[in-house]
Design a protein around this motif. Structure first.
Motif, short mmCIF file in Angstrom:
data_model
loop_
_atom_site.label_atom_id
_atom_site.label_comp_id
_atom_site.label_asym_id
_atom_site.label_seq_id
_atom_site.Cartn_x
_atom_site.Cartn_y
_atom_site.Cartn_z
N ARG A 1 0.83 -1.20 0.00
CA ARG A 1 0.00 0.00 0.00
C ARG A 1 0.86 1.26 0.00
O ARG A 1 0.57 2.23 -0.71
N ARG B 1 2.31 1.77 -3.52
CA ARG B 1 1.34 1.50 -4.56
C ARG B 1 1.66 2.28 -5.84
O ARG B 1 1.44 1.79 -6.95
N GLN B 2 2.16 3.50 -5.70
CA GLN B 2 2.49 4.29 -6.87
C GLN B 2 3.52 3.57 -7.74
O GLN B 2 3.40 3.52 -8.97
N GLU C 1 1.87 0.69 -9.55
CA GLU C 1 1.06 1.15 -10.67
C GLU C 1 1.92 1.54 -11.86
O GLU C 1 1.59 1.24 -13.01
N LEU D 1 -7.88 2.57 -6.44
CA LEU D 1 -7.21 3.85 -6.27
C LEU D 1 -8.23 4.98 -6.15
O LEU D 1 -9.24 4.98 -6.86
N SER D 2 -7.94 5.94 -5.29
CA SER D 2 -8.78 7.13 -5.21
C SER D 2 -8.38 8.09 -6.33
O SER D 2 -7.36 7.90 -7.00
N ASP E 1 -5.02 9.39 -5.58
CA ASP E 1 -3.98 8.40 -5.89
C ASP E 1 -3.66 8.42 -7.39
O ASP E 1 -2.49 8.39 -7.78
N ARG E 2 -4.70 8.45 -8.20
CA ARG E 2 -4.49 8.45 -9.65
C ARG E 2 -3.75 9.71 -10.10
O ARG E 2 -2.88 9.65 -10.97
#
Length: 217
Positions: A138, A141-142, A145, A172-173, A176-177
Motif C-alpha cells: 500500500r 502502490r504508486q 502502478e 485507487l482514489s 492516488d491516480r
C-alpha cells in the motif's frame, strides 16, 4: 475475499517474478496447481495465462525476456522504492524501514537482497497477512502502478502477474491516480551524491545517509 486466497495470489506472484531458471521451470506442474487453487476468478485467469506463456517458451528465450524486461529498463525495474524516491537519501531510509518491518516479523533477507524487491514485498504480504504484511504494497502502490503501466506498454506477459496483484488491492482514489500521473510525468527524483551504477535494475549505489549495502546486511 478471504486472507488465504490473498496469500496464495501474493505467494505465486512472488515466485513468478523471479528469474526463470531451470528450477522454476521444472516446477511447472506445481505452479499450475497453485494457480488452480486460487478462488479469485480474475487473478486465477491472469496467473494461469502467464504460466501458459512461461511454460510454453524455451528456457533461453524466457530468460532473455526476463532480463530485457526487468534488468535493462529502469522504467520497469522491480525495486519499488525507486519509483517514488529515485536515487536520493529518502530511498535509503525507505529501504531501512522496510528491513526493520521484515525483521519484526522474522523475515530475513538473502545476502545482498534489497527489501524493496517486489518478489520480497509480495512474499512478506503472503506470510505476514493482510495488515502489516500488505502495508509495504500500500505504501508503495504508486511504484506498483507505474511498473504495471510500463509492462503493459511493452506487451510483456509479465504484465499479467502485476495485474493479478493489482486487482486484489483496494481501488485507487482520484488523489492516488493524480499522484501516479504526476510521478509518471516527472519521473523519480534525482539527487547527485556521487552514486555509481551497481548490478542490475535501478542504480543502487551508496546514499549519503544510508546505503542499500548497509540495508541488505
Amino acid at each position: 475475499m478471504n486472507a488465504t486466497d490473498r496469500a496464495r495470489i501474493f505467494q505465486l506472484a512472488s515466485v513468478l517474478l523471479t528469474y526463470p531458471d531451470r528450477e522454476l521451470l521444472d516446477a511447472g506442474a506445481e505452479l499450475r496447481a497453485a494457480a488452480g487453487r486460487i478462488e479469485h476468478d480474475e487473478a486465477r485467469t491472469l496467473l494461469g495465462g502467464f504460466l501458459d506463456w512461461l511454460l510454453d517458451t524455451a528456457e533461453i528465450e524466457a530468460q532473455r525476456h526476463y532480463v530485457q524486461t526487468f534488468d535493462l529498463r529502469r522504467r520497469s525495474g522491480l525495486y519499488l522504492t525507486y519509483y517514488l524516491h529515485g536515487d536520493t537519501r529518502k530511498r535509503g531510509m525507505a529501504l531501512l524501514m522496510l528491513k526493520q518491518r521484515y525483521r519484526a516479523h522474522g523475515l530475513r533477507l538473502a545476502d545482498g537482497e534489497l527489501p524493496d524487491l517486489l518478489p520480497v514485498v509480495l512474499e512478506f504480504a503472503a506470510t505476514a497477512g493482510p495488515g502489516d504484511g500488505e502495508a509495504p504494497l500500500r505504501q508503495h502502490r504508486q511504484g506498483l502502478e507505474l511498473l504495471g503501466a510500463a509492462l503493459g506498454e511493452t506487451g510483456t506477459p509479465y504484465a499479467k502477474v502485476i495485474e493479478a496483484v493489482r486487482v486484489i488491492l483496494p481501488d485507487l482514489s482520484d488523489a492516488d491516480r493524480a499522484a501516479v500521473a504526476a510521478l509518471a510525468f516527472d519521473g523519480p527524483p534525482v539527487e547527485t551524491v556521487g552514486l555509481d551504477a551497481v548490478g542490475h535494475g535501478p542504480d543502487l549505489a551508496p546514499y549519503a545517509t544510508c546505503t542499500p549495502a548497509e540495508v541488505s546486511r
